[in-house]
Write a protein that holds these residues in place. Structure first.
Motif, PDB file in Angstrom:
ATOM      1  N   MET A   1      14.450  34.641 -15.798  1.00  0.00           N
ATOM      2  CA  MET A   1      15.910  34.759 -15.716  1.00  0.00           C
ATOM      3  C   MET A   1      16.568  33.996 -16.875  1.00  0.00           C
ATOM      4  N   ASP A   6      22.134  32.119 -15.308  1.00  0.00           N
ATOM      5  CA  ASP A   6      22.222  30.885 -14.535  1.00  0.00           C
ATOM      6  C   ASP A   6      23.606  30.260 -14.650  1.00  0.00           C
ATOM      7  N   TYR A   9      26.144  32.110 -12.618  1.00  0.00           N
ATOM      8  CA  TYR A   9      25.962  31.776 -11.197  1.00  0.00           C
ATOM      9  C   TYR A   9      26.598  30.427 -10.890  1.00  0.00           C
ATOM     10  N   TRP A  10      26.319  29.442 -11.775  1.00  0.00           N
ATOM     11  CA  TRP A  10      26.824  28.083 -11.530  1.00  0.00           C
ATOM     12  C   TRP A  10      28.344  28.035 -11.637  1.00  0.00           C
ATOM     13  N   ASN A  13      29.856  29.414  -8.542  1.00  0.00           N
ATOM     14  CA  ASN A  13      29.741  28.409  -7.478  1.00  0.00           C
ATOM     15  C   ASN A  13      30.843  27.357  -7.616  1.00  0.00           C
ATOM     16  N   LEU A  14      31.039  26.857  -8.857  1.00  0.00           N
ATOM     17  CA  LEU A  14      32.048  25.810  -9.063  1.00  0.00           C
ATOM     18  C   LEU A  14      33.451  26.308  -8.727  1.00  0.00           C
ATOM     19  N   MET A  73      28.307  32.070  -0.809  1.00  0.00           N
ATOM     20  CA  MET A  73      27.212  31.601  -1.668  1.00  0.00           C
ATOM     21  C   MET A  73      25.926  32.365  -1.386  1.00  0.00           C
ATOM     22  N   ASN A  74      25.671  32.657  -0.111  1.00  0.00           N
ATOM     23  CA  ASN A  74      24.454  33.402   0.196  1.00  0.00           C
ATOM     24  C   ASN A  74      24.522  34.794  -0.419  1.00  0.00           C
ATOM     25  N   ASP A  77      23.995  34.243  -4.228  1.00  0.00           N
ATOM     26  CA  ASP A  77      22.561  34.038  -4.497  1.00  0.00           C
ATOM     27  C   ASP A  77      21.875  35.380  -4.661  1.00  0.00           C
ATOM     28  N   GLY A  81      20.135  37.163  -7.897  1.00  0.00           N
ATOM     29  CA  GLY A  81      18.680  37.145  -7.760  1.00  0.00           C
ATOM     30  C   GLY A  81      18.080  35.756  -7.654  1.00  0.00           C
ATOM     31  N   VAL A  82      18.840  34.785  -7.090  1.00  0.00           N
ATOM     32  CA  VAL A  82      18.279  33.439  -6.942  1.00  0.00           C
ATOM     33  C   VAL A  82      18.058  33.084  -5.471  1.00  0.00           C
ATOM     34  N   ASP A  83      18.197  34.097  -4.588  1.00  0.00           N
ATOM     35  CA  ASP A  83      17.959  33.800  -3.165  1.00  0.00           C
ATOM     36  C   ASP A  83      16.459  33.813  -2.889  1.00  0.00           C
TER      37      ASP A  83
END
Lengths: 84, 595
Positions: A1, A6, A9-10, A13-14, A73-74, A77, A81-83
Motif C-alpha cells: 500500500m 495511508d 486515510y489518516w 481520520n483526523l 472509521m470501520n 478502514d 483496505g486497512v481493515d
C-alpha cells in the motif's frame, strides 16, 4: 500500500476526530456551561435547556459521537483496505 | 424476615457468584493474565469496563454530591463521561493496535526510553494506589453498615474475595467477575430509583421523571425543588452559582484524567481487533450512562424527599417534631443512620421541632430570629449516606435494601480488582520483565504477576484499614497525575511524529511536578495538614483551584514536550514506522499471535 493512500486515510481520520471534538466541547463546555445563559429562554421540565445538557444531554451526545466515530472509521478502514 | 438476614443473603449470593466465576476463568498464560487472551467480545468488555470504572465514588457519593449542590456539580456527570470520547477517539484503537500489555510499555517503546517507561510506571502506581485506598475503605464501610460486622472484618472478607478471583484469574477472571458485578450494581442503583420516580412523578424512568411533573403538587419537579430549597435559604438547585472558569477547568481535568487512567485504558487491550476497541468504548459509555443518567434524578429526588420529610406540611408550616422522628415508621431510617454517626439532629431551641434550614444565609437568619429558631437543627448529614439510605427513606421493601448493599460492594470490589491488576502488571511486566530480568520465562513472569497481585492486595488492605489522613484528598491526585503525565504522553505518541524521547520525558516530568507542586501548595506538602500556603477557597493568584489543575498540567506537558523535541534530535526511522503502524488497524489480530 502506498504512502499517499495511508496519508489520505489518516487525514480523513483526523477530520472526523476534529469535528467530533468540536461537538464534544460544544455540548459540554458550551451548552452545559458557557452558553447556558443564551439557552435560558428554552424551557425544559421546570428549568432550561442548558441545565438539561449539563446533566443529561451532553452524555447522550457523547454516546452518539463515539458510535458515529466507530461506524465511520470501520467503513473508512474498509474503503482504504486497512481493515482486518 | 430480618433485614440483616436479607442483606446477608444478597451479599453472600453475589460473593458466591464471583468465586464461581473465579474457578471457571483461571488464567493459564501471561496473555490471559494481562489481556484475557484478547478474546473478549466488545459488548462484554464494555460492561466489564463500566464496572471497572464506576467505583464507590460513582455508586455511593455522586448522587449525594449532586443532591446537595445541584447544577454546579454537573461537572462530575460531564467530566466522568466526556473522558470516554477522548479515550475512544484518541487512545483506545491505537493502543490496541500496538498490541502490548501495559500503558507504560507503549510509552517506553514509542519514546525509545526506559526513563519514560519508568516515569509512566511511577505515575501509574501512585495514581492506582491512591485510588484503591478509597475502594477498600468503601468495602469496609458497606460491610459495617449492612452486615453488622466491624469495618476490619468486612474489609478482610472483601480482600479475600478479590484475592480469589484476581490472583488466580488475572484479567480473565477479573473481566468476567466485573460483568457479574456490573449487573448487580446497575440493578441495585436503578431499582430504588424507579420506585422513587414512580412515587414522586408517576414516571417509571428516573431520568425522565426528573424533568417531569411532581405528582403531589402538579408543578414541574425541578421548579418545586428550586422553590422549596430557596424558601429555606439554600441556593437555587438549578442555578449556576460557582465560578465559571473553575467549572470548565474542573470538567476538563476530569475528562482528561478519566482518559488517562491506566486501569481503564488497559481494558481495551482485551478485545480481538481495532474495530472492536472502537465499538467497545461506545458500549462502555452505554453501560456507564445507564447509571449516570439516573444519578441526577436520584440526587434531585432525594433532596426533595428529604427536605419534605423535615417540612411535612410545607416550609411555611411547623417543622417535623422530635416525637414523630422517634416514633413514626417513615422516619425509622433516621434512627438507623444516627447509630452510624453519619446523621444527627438536635433540638437547639427546645421547641420539640427539628428545623432544617440554611443558617449561613443572612436573610434566613432574620426569618429564623423572628420564628425563634437558633440554628439549623439537622446538625449532621453525611452526603455519602444518600444512596445507601435512599431505599429506606422512600420506604421500599427490605429486599431492595439488601440489593443496594450488594451493589455498593460490587462497585467497590470491581474497581479495586481493576486497579490491583494495573498495579501488578506494571510491577511484573514493566519493572521485573522490562528492567530487572528481561529473560524471565513466561511461567516465571506469570508467577511474579500473581505474587505482585497478592502483595498489592495486602498493601491495599493495610492502607484500607489504616487510611492515611489524606485519603479523601488523593482522588484529585490520581486524576491530576493521569491528566498531567499519562494522557498527553500517549496522545503525542500516537498523533505526532516529532515528539522524541527527550521531549516526552521532559514533558511528563514538567506536567507531573508542576501539578504535584500546585496540589501540595493547596492541600499541604504530602497532604500534611497546615503545611499548605494556599487553599482551594483562596487559591494561588485567586483563580484556579488545585482540583481543577490537571488540565493546566496537561497543557504544560504538551508545551514542554514540543519545545524540547524541537531543540533535540528528530525521531529515528524505526520509531516513525512504529507510529505509522499504530495508525493502521490491519494486523492487530495477528499481533496477538506473536505473544
Amino acid at each position: 500500500m502506498s504512502d499517499d493512500k495511508d496519508n489520505a486515510y489518516w487525514s480523513a481520520n483526523l477530520r472526523i476526530i476534529a469535528w467530533s471534538l468540536v461537538i464534544w466541547a460544544l455540548v459540554s463546555f458550551g451548552f452545559g456551561i458557557l452558553l447556558r445563559p443564551l439557552l435560558s429562554g428554552i424551557a425544559v421540565g421546570g428549568t432550561d435547556l442548558g441545565f438539561w445538557f449539563a446533566q443529561q444531554g451532553s452524555i447522550l451526545v457523547f454516546l452518539a459521537l463515539i458510535f458515529n466515530y466507530a461506524w465511520r472509521m470501520n467503513k473508512l478502514d474498509h474503503e482504504h483496505g486497512v481493515d482486518e | 424476615m430480618d433485614q440483616f438476614v436479607i442483606n446477608l443473603l444478597f451479599v453472600g449470593a453475589s460473593f458466591a457468584l464471583y468465586i464461581g466465576i473465579a474457578i471457571w476463568a483461571r488464567a493459564g498464560s501471561t496473555s490471559e493474565f494481562y489481556a484475557a487472551g484478547r478474546g473478549v467480545h466488545p459488548v462484554t468488555n464494555g460492561m466489564a469496563t463500566a464496572a471497572d470504572w464506576m467505583s464507590a465514588a460513582s455508586f455511593i457519593s455522586m448522587a449525594g454530591l449532586i443532591a446537595f449542590v445541584g447544577y454546579d456539580n454537573s461537572t462530575f456527570l460531564m467530566g466522568w463521561t466526556g473522558g470516554y470520547v477522548l479515550l475512544a477517539l484518541l487512545l483506545a484503537p491505537y493502543l490496541r493496535k500496538f498490541g502490548k500489555f501495559t500503558v507504560s510499555e507503549f510509552i517506553g517503546d514509542r519514546f525509545y526510553s526506559s526513563t519514560a517507561r519508568l516515569v509512566a510506571v511511577i505515575c501509574l502506581i501512585v495514581a492506582s494506589t491512591t485510588y484503591v485506598i478509597g475502594q477498600m475503605t468503601g468495602v469496609g464501610v458497606a460491610f459495617g453498615r449492612f452486615l453488622e460486622v466491624s469495618n476490619t472484618a468486612g474489609l478482610l472478607i472483601g480482600a479475600c474475595v478479590v484475592f480469589a478471583y484476581a490472583v488466580f484469574g488475572g484479567m480473565k477472571g477479573v473481566t468476567y467477575t466485573q460483568v457479574a458485578q456490573y449487573c448487580v450494581l446497575i440493578l441495585a442503583y436503578t431499582i430504588p430509583a424507579v420506585f422513587i420516580s414512580l412515587q414522586l412523578t408517576g414516571n417509571p424512568i428516573p431520568g425522565l421523571g426528573l424533568f417531569g411533573d411532581h405528582a403531589a403538587s402538579g408543578e414541574p419537579l425541578l421548579a418545586k425543588l428550586d422553590q422549596i430549597v430557596t424558601e429555606l435559604g439554600f441556593a437555587e438547585y438549578t442555578a449556576h452559582n460557582a465560578d465559571t472558569l473553575n467549572m470548565v477547568l474542573f470538567t476538563l481535568s476530569l475528562m482528561i484524567g478519566t482518559a488517562g487512567l491506566p486501569h481503564v485504558i488497559m481494558r481495551f487491550f482485551t478485545v480481538p481487533k481495532v474495530a472492536d476497541a472502537r465499538w467497545s468504548a461506545g458500549w462502555t459509555l452505554v453501560f456507564i450512562a445507564l447509571l449516570y443518567l439516573t444519578a441526577p434524578a436520584v440526587g434531585g429526588m432525594a433532596r426533595l424527599n428529604i427536605t419534605e420529610m423535615f417540612w411535612p406540611n410545607g416550609t411555611q408550616e411547623a417543622a417535623v417534631s422530635v416525637e414523630t422522628i422517634e416514633n413514626d415508621a417513615d422516619y425509622n431510617w433516621m434512627l438507623t443512620w444516627q447509630k452510624t454517626g453519619l446523621l444527627d439532629w438536635e433540638d437547639k431551641n427546645g421547641d420539640s421541632l427539628i428545623q432544617y434550614y440554611n443558617d449561613k444565609n443572612p436573610e434566613m437568619q432574620e426569618k429564623a430570629a423572628e420564628a425563634g429558631w437558633t440554628g439549623n437543627e439537622l446538625t449532621k448529614f453525611n452526603r455519602d449516606i444518600l444512596v445507601l439510605a435512599n431505599p429506606e427513606i422512600a420506604n421500599l421493601p427490605s429486599w431492595v435494601i439488601g440489593l443496594v448493599a450488594a451493589g455498593g460492594l460490587a462497585a467497590a470490589l470491581s474497581t479495586a480488582a481493576g486497579l490491583l491488576l494495573a498495579i501488578s502488571s506494571a510491577v511484573s511486566h514493566d519493572l521485573i520483565k522490562g528492567q530487572l530480568n528481561p529473560r524471565i520465562s513466561e511461567k516465571g513472569e506469570l508467577l511474579s504477576a500473581r505474587i505482585a497481585m497478592a502483595v498489592a492486595i495486602v498493601v491495599a488492605t493495610y492502607l484500607g484499614l489504616n487510611p492515611p489522613g489524606f485519603a479523601a484528598q488523593t482522588v484529585a491526585l490520581a486524576f491530576g497525575l493521569a491528566a498531567a503525565s499519562i494522557f498527553p504522553a500517549l496522545m503525542m505518541g500516537i498523533f505526532s511524529k516529532k515528539i522524541n524521547n527527550h521531549g516526552a520525558v521532559a514533558g511528563m516530568l514538567a506536567g507531573l511536578l508542576v501539578t504535584l507542586l500546585y496540589i501540595f501548595l493547596h492541600k499541604g506538602w504530602f497532604f500534611i495538614p497546615g503545611t499548605n500556603s494556599f487553599s482551594d477557597a483562596d487559591p494561588l493568584l485567586g483563580t484556579i483551584k488545585s482540583t481543577s489543575f490537571g488540565a493546566i498540567g496537561a497543557a504544560i506537558n504538551f508545551a514542554v514536550a514540543y519545545v524540547v523535541s524541537n531543540m533535540t534530535k528528530p525521531l529515528p526511522k524505526e520509531i516513525i514506522e512504529l507510529v505509522e503502524s499504530v495508525r493502521i488497524p490491519r494486523g492487530a489480530g495477528a499481533a496477538q499471535d506473536g505473544h
